[in-house]
Design a protein around this motif. Sequence first.
Motif, short mmCIF file in Angstrom:
data_model
loop_
_atom_site.label_atom_id
_atom_site.label_comp_id
_atom_site.label_asym_id
_atom_site.label_seq_id
_atom_site.Cartn_x
_atom_site.Cartn_y
_atom_site.Cartn_z
N ASP A 116 4.46 -26.91 40.00
CA ASP A 116 5.03 -26.81 38.64
C ASP A 116 4.92 -25.26 38.62
OD1 ASP A 116 4.81 -29.24 38.28
OD2 ASP A 116 2.58 -29.20 37.25
N ALA A 139 5.13 -22.08 35.69
CA ALA A 139 4.95 -21.87 34.21
C ALA A 139 5.16 -20.23 33.80
CB ALA A 139 3.22 -22.02 33.79
N GLN A 159 -8.72 -18.14 34.10
CA GLN A 159 -8.88 -18.62 35.23
C GLN A 159 -7.56 -19.33 35.92
OE1 GLN A 159 -12.37 -19.58 36.22
NE2 GLN A 159 -13.57 -19.15 34.33
N VAL A 179 5.30 -16.39 33.29
CA VAL A 179 4.15 -15.33 33.59
C VAL A 179 4.08 -14.28 32.42
CG1 VAL A 179 3.71 -13.82 35.37
CG2 VAL A 179 4.92 -15.76 36.02
N GLN A 208 4.12 -16.13 41.41
CA GLN A 208 3.35 -15.83 40.02
C GLN A 208 3.59 -17.16 39.25
OE1 GLN A 208 1.56 -12.84 39.30
NE2 GLN A 208 1.28 -12.77 41.33
N ALA A 209 4.75 -17.48 39.06
CA ALA A 209 5.15 -18.65 38.25
C ALA A 209 4.21 -19.89 38.64
CB ALA A 209 6.45 -18.90 38.19
N LYS A 210 4.33 -20.09 40.05
CA LYS A 210 3.55 -21.41 40.42
C LYS A 210 1.91 -21.29 40.02
CE LYS A 210 6.82 -22.67 44.00
NZ LYS A 210 6.86 -22.64 45.49
N ALA A 211 1.45 -19.91 40.27
CA ALA A 211 0.09 -19.77 40.02
C ALA A 211 -0.28 -20.04 38.62
CB ALA A 211 -0.36 -18.26 40.43
N ALA A 212 0.72 -19.22 37.76
CA ALA A 212 0.55 -19.52 36.35
C ALA A 212 0.17 -20.79 35.81
CB ALA A 212 1.59 -18.96 35.62
N ALA A 213 1.00 -21.89 36.49
CA ALA A 213 0.91 -23.35 36.25
C ALA A 213 -0.35 -23.86 36.18
CB ALA A 213 1.96 -24.04 37.09
N THR A 214 -1.26 -23.02 37.17
CA THR A 214 -2.70 -23.73 37.44
C THR A 214 -3.68 -22.78 36.78
OG1 THR A 214 -3.02 -22.06 39.12
CG2 THR A 214 -2.00 -24.03 39.97
N LYS A 215 -3.25 -22.20 35.72
CA LYS A 215 -4.26 -21.47 34.65
C LYS A 215 -4.88 -22.79 33.94
CE LYS A 215 -3.38 -17.13 32.75
NZ LYS A 215 -2.94 -16.25 31.88
N VAL A 216 -6.29 -22.67 33.94
CA VAL A 216 -7.12 -23.56 33.25
C VAL A 216 -7.93 -22.97 32.22
CG1 VAL A 216 -9.07 -23.13 34.94
CG2 VAL A 216 -8.60 -25.34 34.02
N ARG A 239 8.06 -12.97 44.57
CA ARG A 239 6.73 -12.72 43.90
C ARG A 239 6.83 -13.45 42.76
NH1 ARG A 239 3.42 -7.19 43.53
NH2 ARG A 239 3.20 -7.79 45.61
N GLN A 240 7.80 -13.53 41.81
CA GLN A 240 7.79 -13.95 40.56
C GLN A 240 7.53 -15.59 40.78
OE1 GLN A 240 8.22 -13.09 37.52
NE2 GLN A 240 8.72 -15.47 36.79
N ASN A 241 8.26 -16.08 41.76
CA ASN A 241 8.19 -17.43 42.06
C ASN A 241 6.75 -17.88 42.32
OD1 ASN A 241 9.08 -20.29 42.41
ND2 ASN A 241 9.17 -19.75 44.74
N PHE A 292 -11.33 -24.25 30.84
CA PHE A 292 -12.42 -24.96 30.98
C PHE A 292 -13.09 -24.66 29.57
CE2 PHE A 292 -12.41 -23.70 35.27
CZ PHE A 292 -12.56 -24.66 35.87
N PHE A 293 -13.59 -26.06 29.01
CA PHE A 293 -14.48 -26.17 28.05
C PHE A 293 -15.76 -26.59 28.54
CE2 PHE A 293 -11.77 -29.66 27.79
CZ PHE A 293 -12.53 -30.93 27.56
N HIS A 303 12.77 -9.82 47.22
CA HIS A 303 11.12 -9.60 47.11
C HIS A 303 10.67 -9.96 45.73
CE1 HIS A 303 7.38 -7.53 47.22
NE2 HIS A 303 7.30 -8.12 48.48
#
Lengths: 154, 364
Positions: B143, B145, B116, B147, A135-143, A131-133, A145-146, A127
Amino acid sequence: MSDSRLQTDNRKQWMAVLAKADWEQLDTLWQQNKIKPEYELVRGPETGLVMAQGRMGGSGAPFNVGEITVTRCTVRLSDGEIVGHSYVMGRNRKHAETAALLDGLMQDPKVGAQVAQEIIAPLQKVHAARRQNAQAKAAATKVDFFTLVRGEDD
Amino acid sequence: MYVAVKGGEKAIEAAHKLNAEDRRGSERYPELSLGQISEQLTLAVDRVMTEGSLYDRELAALAIKQARGDLIEAIFLIRASRTTLPRFGSSLPLETGKMSVRRRISATFKDLPGGQILGPTFDYQHRLLDHDLAGPSDLEPADTAPVDVDQEMPRVLDLLGAQGLMEPPSGQNTDHGDSPGDLTTEPLEFPASRDVRLQNLARGDEGFLLALGYSTQRGYARNHAFAGEIRLGEVSVEIVPEELGFAIDIGEITVSECEMVNQFKGSKKAPPQFTRGYGLAFGHCERKVMAMALVDRALRAEELGEDLIAPAQDEEFVLSHSDNVQATGFVEHLKLPHYVDFQSELELVRRMRAEASAPSEAAE
């Protein structure tokens, strides 16, 4: 922390692990396990509904969002003293029955430690990895913006 | 009014068999499995769970298959199915602040503690058909990254609240009982409290709420909304079973949440500050929760002392027509035999015509 409080916290933790377990993994671990106790069904397994509540603004007064299917089960181990309970999301009766039985065995000083090691720990590990997996995929989409024209006040 | 009709059993049975055959389609293609529906038509499943008001992916997938992809029919099937199950109780309120977040964006602040996170989204994609999906497609793995496990993710609206610029989460009214109203056990009554309104909106038709939300943006009850925060992720469901006497975690559900930030010029009771509209629903259904939050805010007009000028602010209109199972039941019942009813209408029109033409004939 008092002993009974600690016991309750431990029990909450293994009950959560059993409820969230992937059924196929739980089934495999249980089938492979050598512990095969006698037990009787006290209630269920039976499927019903739990109304999920949310909160206004995420942290305010409660309101009803919608229902969830839940299956519950209660078993008594053959020594007659230990009762195991389970509430598991979904309609898998075998999952609820196995979880209730394992809740009972976890309370049994004779086998609790063995069950914790051979069943609860691997379920928890999978489990956590899932969850870690995610979260790691979500972290790769951190953006970052400027803003170009419009933005903060100078 | 339609009346019971007798006969036609054979034709009805044949019609159902024909429908089953059409559901299956050409046997050149393999039959859909529930796993395929729940894994590959995820957002359809989420909509059926939300508006069917029942979180169960497998049942929702079955309903979609049975309904041949007609989502309102599937929602109807789910609503009917839940009535066969007993209620074990209520959960503790979901703590969306503790969500295991897969997507979290804010349109109001670009730099946020926790950042974000775009997550799985159609946003920023060209809306061009991808012909590579027409056949079996090669999947490029997502991908990953590192955490940051210690990274806090505070609610955006709490940041404004800390500065006194945002109303409390429950709004201006602080008088809320512990046990919220429940439309599955009590009929809808007016005026409705916000808890009941939110339940109604959570299960309400996405299209209806989308149109109403859109109407508020176009000037019908303009309250100038910003998407303060949108979240998608998993939350634990906790209940307190009587036999245990303590809270246990029974599993995780996916939810979408939207907190809108709206202007408010203040009233006699409240200083100028930002106000809230809230949306929460099962699964990944961002459009739904955004529309829900817009309509929730519009329906708070009276509480905030605003002029009632638009359909989206009219709770009786909104709440009475938001449910697509009720709506489809009443609209579609027009298909059922109304022969006796129509016969009397026919006679009435004939009599009126006869009466209307009688005096002119007499005058000639």
